[in-house]
Design a protein around this motif. Structure first.
Motif, PDB file in Angstrom:
ATOM      1  N   UNK A 256     -47.096 -40.536 -23.556  1.00 28.42           N
ATOM      2  CA  UNK A 256     -47.756 -39.280 -23.904  1.00 28.42           C
ATOM      3  C   UNK A 256     -46.719 -38.173 -24.107  1.00 28.42           C
ATOM      4  N   UNK A 257     -45.741 -38.120 -23.241  1.00 24.23           N
ATOM      5  CA  UNK A 257     -44.695 -37.109 -23.338  1.00 24.23           C
ATOM      6  C   UNK A 257     -43.870 -37.304 -24.620  1.00 24.23           C
ATOM      7  N   UNK A 258     -43.518 -38.558 -24.920  1.00 23.77           N
ATOM      8  CA  UNK A 258     -42.737 -38.838 -26.128  1.00 23.77           C
ATOM      9  C   UNK A 258     -43.489 -38.430 -27.387  1.00 23.77           C
ATOM     10  N   UNK A 259     -44.798 -38.720 -27.438  1.00 24.16           N
ATOM     11  CA  UNK A 259     -45.580 -38.352 -28.627  1.00 24.16           C
ATOM     12  C   UNK A 259     -45.596 -36.836 -28.812  1.00 24.16           C
ATOM     13  N   UNK A 260     -45.679 -36.111 -27.706  1.00 23.44           N
ATOM     14  CA  UNK A 260     -45.669 -34.652 -27.795  1.00 23.44           C
ATOM     15  C   UNK A 260     -44.323 -34.145 -28.304  1.00 23.44           C
ATOM     16  N   UNK A 261     -43.237 -34.752 -27.852  1.00 23.24           N
ATOM     17  CA  UNK A 261     -41.917 -34.344 -28.315  1.00 23.24           C
ATOM     18  C   UNK A 261     -41.714 -34.689 -29.788  1.00 23.24           C
ATOM     19  N   UNK A 262     -42.200 -35.864 -30.192  1.00 25.01           N
ATOM     20  CA  UNK A 262     -42.046 -36.281 -31.594  1.00 25.01           C
ATOM     21  C   UNK A 262     -42.852 -35.404 -32.541  1.00 25.01           C
ATOM     22  N   UNK A 263     -43.975 -34.885 -32.078  1.00 28.14           N
ATOM     23  CA  UNK A 263     -44.796 -34.026 -32.915  1.00 28.14           C
ATOM     24  C   UNK A 263     -44.424 -32.560 -32.858  1.00 28.14           C
ATOM     25  N   UNK A 264     -43.446 -32.222 -32.019  1.00 29.91           N
ATOM     26  CA  UNK A 264     -43.054 -30.821 -31.871  1.00 29.91           C
ATOM     27  C   UNK A 264     -42.260 -30.376 -33.095  1.00 29.91           C
ATOM     28  N   UNK A 265     -42.577 -29.221 -33.676  1.00 32.82           N
ATOM     29  CA  UNK A 265     -41.930 -28.823 -34.930  1.00 32.82           C
ATOM     30  C   UNK A 265     -40.522 -28.266 -34.773  1.00 32.82           C
ATOM     31  N   UNK A 266     -40.141 -27.824 -33.593  1.00 37.10           N
ATOM     32  CA  UNK A 266     -38.852 -27.148 -33.439  1.00 37.10           C
ATOM     33  C   UNK A 266     -37.790 -28.036 -32.825  1.00 37.10           C
ATOM     34  N   UNK A 267     -36.549 -27.500 -32.748  1.00 35.96           N
ATOM     35  CA  UNK A 267     -35.444 -28.228 -32.133  1.00 35.96           C
ATOM     36  C   UNK A 267     -35.177 -27.772 -30.703  1.00 35.96           C
TER      37      UNK A 267
END
Length: 356
Positions: A256-267
């Motif tokens: 769940x955490x990885x999916x949120x990071x992968x979908x995050x638009x910023x760096x």
């Protein structure tokens, strides 16, 4: 073109970074002919619009490109020239890698007989651990030790540690039998990467210390020799001892955490931990983001991290669930498996103007 608009060879040499003798050589080779040669004196003159070609020629020779290829690159279209440069550099890197492998093998052969036995591990387990921890290395010409893996052997455990200054990863392995002697050194990361496939195919791997490095010996194999780096590894223990006490603990699903990071638009990512859960927010606007189901104990806390630091720390964690220990917005976050804490990563935060 009158001589007043031309440069003598000495002036052109200073402008282009090439020596006068090199300019004469390249003129004779047909790569860079003078714009004009005085028929009486034989003096050579160059025009200003030849500086670019001369500078490119100098750069190509500095990367070891042969004259035949240089000629083609100089006269090629930009796309073709770029491709030829890439092919040349790839060839250089392949040759350097082959030379490194040969040198390492020669160093290993300098040791007659087996090295000092250290410990025995399962090959696939060691291969996984090496790959996981090596993600925290960095290739830094000024600090080559950051490209190495610190290997520490005690009677009860083998600990692998790496750091790129922004992230620190460590994994502890239990040997198949107690280690025979204590040993510690920083082993070349590239040598270990090259050994991973071989380790994975070996049911059991014996670690042996040699005067020149570390030998990894599988069943019925001569073993692979890995060089030891001479530079001093950072004092990790001193840094860890200086950390404050944990004030906030987050338990969250790794996927769940990885999916949120992968979908995050910023760096850059801001994490908000509250008793309501964990929120993954935009670093520049904490009103935007997504909430994740998580169990949070301790104080509410806001911390910002670079995606390039946080993501590998999460993706390499062992097991389906993570524990994230936080000490404040300016202290490293500790990321480890909720049920298997033998791989642990400390991720450095970044400054943020946001408050929460």
């Amino acid at each position: 073109m009158p001589n007043s608009e031309l440069m003598p060879i000495g002036v052109f040499a200073r402008r282009s970074g090439l020596t006068s003798s090199a300019l004469r050589f390249y003129a004779d080779a047909g790569l860079l002919s003078p714009a004009e040669i005085d028929p009486a004196s034989g003096y050579r003159y160059y025009s200003a619009d030849q500086v670019e070609r001369a500078t490119l020629l100098r750069g190509l020779r500095e990367i070891g490109m042969p004259l035949s290829t240089v000629r083609t690159v100089l006269d090629a279209a930009p796309a073709d020239a770029s491709r030829l440069i890439d092919e040349h550099v790839a060839s250089l890197l392949a040759d350097a890698a082959a030379a490194r492998r040969t040198a390492t093998a020669i160093q290993g052969s300098l040791v007659a007989g087996p090295g000092l036995p250290l410990a025995t591990l399962k090959g696939p387990v060691l291969a996984d651990a090496v790959e996981q921890v090596l993600t925290a290395t960095a290739h830094d010409v000024a600090l080559p030790v950051l490209g190495g893996l610190r290997v520490e052997v005690t009677r009860e455990a083998i600990t692998l540690t790496a750091t790129d200054r922004y992230r620190l990863s460590t994994r502890t392995l239990v040997p198949a039998e107690p280690a025979g002697t204590a040993w510690a050194a920083t082993v070349d990361g590239d040598d270990l990467r090259a050994a991973v496939a071989e380790l994975r195919r070996s049911a059991v791997v014996r670690l042996e210390a040699t005067p020149y490095g570390l030998r990894l010996r599988g069943a019925d194999q001569a073993g692979r020799h890995c060089r030891v780096l001479a530079e001093e590894f950072p004092d990790i223990g001193l840094m860890l001892d200086a950390l404050d006490e944990v004030t906030t603990r987050v338990a969250v699903s790794k996927d769940v955490f990885l999916r949120a990071l992968e979908g995050h638009p910023g760096d850059r990512i801001t994490l908000r931990a509250t008793h309501g859960g964990l929120a993954v927010l935009a670093a520049d606007d904490t009103s935007r983001g997504c909430g994740l189901p998580a169990r949070v104990t301790g104080r509410d806390l806001l911390i910002s991290l670079e995606l390039t630091t946080l993501y590998p720390a999460v993706s390499t964690a062992v097991g389906p669930d993570l524990l994230i220990d936080l000490r404040g917005s300016a202290q490293p976050a500790t990321i480890r498996s909720a049920d298997r804490g033998d791989l642990t990563t400390w991720a450095m935060p970044v400054r943020t103007d946001c408050s929460g």
